[in-house]
Scaffold this motif. Structure first.
Motif, PDB file in Angstrom:
ATOM      1  N   GLY A 173      44.164  87.903  79.826  1.00  0.00           N
ATOM      2  CA  GLY A 173      43.411  88.780  80.704  1.00  0.00           C
ATOM      3  C   GLY A 173      44.288  89.857  81.312  1.00  0.00           C
ATOM      4  O   GLY A 173      45.399  90.115  80.855  1.00  0.00           O
TER       5      GLY A 173
ATOM      6  N   ARG B 159      38.874  83.054  83.569  1.00  0.00           N
ATOM      7  CA  ARG B 159      37.621  83.733  83.836  1.00  0.00           C
ATOM      8  C   ARG B 159      36.719  82.839  84.684  1.00  0.00           C
ATOM      9  O   ARG B 159      36.485  81.681  84.335  1.00  0.00           O
TER      10      ARG B 159
ATOM     11  N   GLU C 274      32.530  84.023  70.975  1.00  0.00           N
ATOM     12  CA  GLU C 274      32.928  85.429  71.003  1.00  0.00           C
ATOM     13  C   GLU C 274      33.401  85.968  69.655  1.00  0.00           C
ATOM     14  O   GLU C 274      33.523  87.191  69.481  1.00  0.00           O
TER      15      GLU C 274
ATOM     16  N   GLU D 259      44.047  82.231  78.328  1.00  0.00           N
ATOM     17  CA  GLU D 259      43.350  83.441  77.919  1.00  0.00           C
ATOM     18  C   GLU D 259      44.166  84.678  78.300  1.00  0.00           C
ATOM     19  O   GLU D 259      44.855  84.692  79.314  1.00  0.00           O
TER      20      GLU D 259
ATOM     21  N   ASP E 258      32.902  93.456  77.042  1.00  0.00           N
ATOM     22  CA  ASP E 258      34.353  93.480  77.188  1.00  0.00           C
ATOM     23  C   ASP E 258      34.816  92.035  77.339  1.00  0.00           C
ATOM     24  O   ASP E 258      34.066  91.100  77.030  1.00  0.00           O
ATOM     25  N   ASP E 259      36.045  91.835  77.812  1.00  0.00           N
ATOM     26  CA  ASP E 259      36.572  90.476  77.844  1.00  0.00           C
ATOM     27  C   ASP E 259      36.063  89.652  79.024  1.00  0.00           C
ATOM     28  O   ASP E 259      36.582  88.560  79.289  1.00  0.00           O
ATOM     29  N   THR E 260      35.048  90.129  79.732  1.00  0.00           N
ATOM     30  CA  THR E 260      34.463  89.339  80.803  1.00  0.00           C
ATOM     31  C   THR E 260      33.206  88.602  80.371  1.00  0.00           C
ATOM     32  O   THR E 260      32.661  87.822  81.145  1.00  0.00           O
TER      33      THR E 260
ATOM     34  N   TRP F   9      37.791  87.980  86.151  1.00  0.00           N
ATOM     35  CA  TRP F   9      39.136  87.431  86.027  1.00  0.00           C
ATOM     36  C   TRP F   9      39.703  87.080  87.389  1.00  0.00           C
ATOM     37  O   TRP F   9      39.522  87.793  88.374  1.00  0.00           O
TER      38      TRP F   9
END
Length: 441
Positions: A281, A288, A393, A279, A325-327, A440
């Motif tokens: 990050g 994650r 996602e 991923e 967001d990407d979390t 992350w």
């Protein structure tokens, strides 16, 4: 092709000593090969063609008609027995071909429509016993990898699917491999292949199911060995005939999990995609780590007689996804159900997520409906026709494009609208949506 009829007869007698329909390993193990790499003169192609010709002349337990009847009356579809039932039918067909032709090493070729995008030329030859004129117009030149339904992102994931997602559920519910990797080939080839009651009459049925079985063998190597539920392995499948044309009786699902004990293997397994990619990050982060999560279980019943139904997502879940967001990790697992009836045949179930006036497909699958025979009964096909769907996602861009509610909608598109048939009747739609907050690391 070298034919050893004496050895084949002896092999049939040995199998008979083990009991009717016994699925025992043979020596050496038969190797199934890709149809796209074979020719009209390859041993397995010649043997299959010879067997089809011989079986069409018979009217006993080894006839071609009998194999079609077996699939019509006893096959399992839209449930968790789909894979083991069809594996056993293929195994017994291989033994019948070997018995009738003397080609004791016969292994059913598999046709991988993603690797070899056209039908094998030798099965489209009008002079071949493997040719079937009752197919869709233009199918001989159809690029299956670019055809409708072929590029769905929601097919089976051979490295990560759990048992129920991959194999299906009992008493009803297709797995991803059946609903999205199997059904559309039946519809695209057309003709006899469109319906369970006739599909085994087309030799392409056997090549297609050999590849479906290869997909299962790949998932089994990657994931399946420790995932089979005990209450599933004690089930049985039935309806087959052995190499002498005698009924096999009930065969345990537990005996279908490995291919080599059944006497065959594949030259290579399915070239599955890589799902566990690294991923992207923050600098220095590699993964994650889940911190906390929340799940919603939703269900909506269709209005009586309606062919379309919708399920609105919780407003708080949609709001969180819109600000994601990407979390944030998203997992949507759901299913839709329609009344099992003739009106559902030759349709495509279209499952879509809509928000802000836009839509995204969550699944698109032509139906392959096993209808019970009136008076004969078919206990495994009395409930609704159930198709799974899922998302992750990838829906974030759609949700972020507008305000307002978001809903999953399904309808049954008629693939033969000129027939003027009554509409398909929806029953219910359900969804489990899980949002997981991560950090992350």
């Amino acid at each position: 092709m070298r034919v050893n009829r004496r050895a084949a007869l002896a092999g049939g007698a040995a199998t008979a000593m083990l009991g009717p329909g016994a699925a025992r390993a043979q020596t050496p193990v038969r190797i199934r090969k890709g149809a796209g790499e074979l020719t009209a003169t390859s041993d397995d192609v010649v043997a299959f063609g010879e067997a089809v010709r011989l079986m069409k002349r018979r009217n006993d337990g080894l006839s071609w008609t009998r194999q079609s009847q077996i699939h019509h009356r006893d096959s399992q579809h839209n449930n968790g027995l789909f894979l083991p039932w069809h594996r056993q039918q293929l195994v017994h067909m291989e033994r019948i071909v070997a018995r009738l032709t003397g080609h004791d090493g016969f292994a059913m070729p598999y046709w991988d429509w993603q690797e070899h995008r056209l039908l094998p030329s030798w099965i489209c030859d009008g002079e071949s016993p493997l040719y079937e004129r009752n197919r869709a117009r233009g199918v001989e030149t159809l690029d299956f990898a670019a055809a409708r339904w072929a590029e769905s992102p929601y097919t089976a994931k051979l490295a990560s699917d759990d048992f129920a997602t991959f194999c299906g559920k009992l008493p009803e519910g297709a797995g991803m491999v059946e609903g999205y990797g199997h059904n559309h080939i039946h519809q695209l080839i057309g003709g006899f292949m469109r319906h369970p009651r006739t599909s085994a009459q087309d030799p392409m049925f056997w090549l297609h199911h050999s590849n479906v079985d290869r997909v299962w063998a790949t998932w089994h190597r990657n994931r399946g060995r420790d995932l089979y539920p005990a209450d599933w392995t004690v089930r049985t499948v039935t309806g087959f005939v052995d190499a002498e044309g005698r009924p096999t009786g009930e065969l345990p699902v537990s005996g279908t999990l490995e291919t080599r004990p059944l006497g065959y293997d594949y030259d290579r397994l399915y070239p599955f995609p890589v799902f566990n990619v690294a991923e992207a990050g923050p600098p220095g982060a590699t993964r994650r780590v889940p911190v906390e999560g929340q799940s919603w279980t939703l269900r909506a019943e269709a209005s009586p007689g309606a062919g379309r139904m919708s399920l609105t997502l919780p407003a708080e879940a949609v709001a969180r996804m819109r600000e994601a967001d990407d979390t944030l990790m998203i997992a949507g697992e759901g299913a839709v159900a329609y009344h099992r009836e003739a009106a559902l045949e030759d349709r495509s179930l279209e499952i879509r997520l809509g928000a802000g006036g836009r839509e995204r497909s969550l699944g698109s699958s032509p139906t392959f409906v096993h209808l019970p025979d009136p008076g004969e009964g078919h206990g495994g096909h009395r409930g609704p026709y159930v198709l799974p769907f899922r998302f992750g996602e990838e829906v974030l861009n759609l949700l972020a494009s507008g305000d307002g509610p978001a809903a999953v909608t399904v309808f049954a598109e008629d693939l033969d609208p000129e027939a003027g048939r009554p509409g398909a009747r929806a029953e219910w739609i359900e969804l489990t949506l899980t949002l997981t907050e991560t950090r992350w690391a």
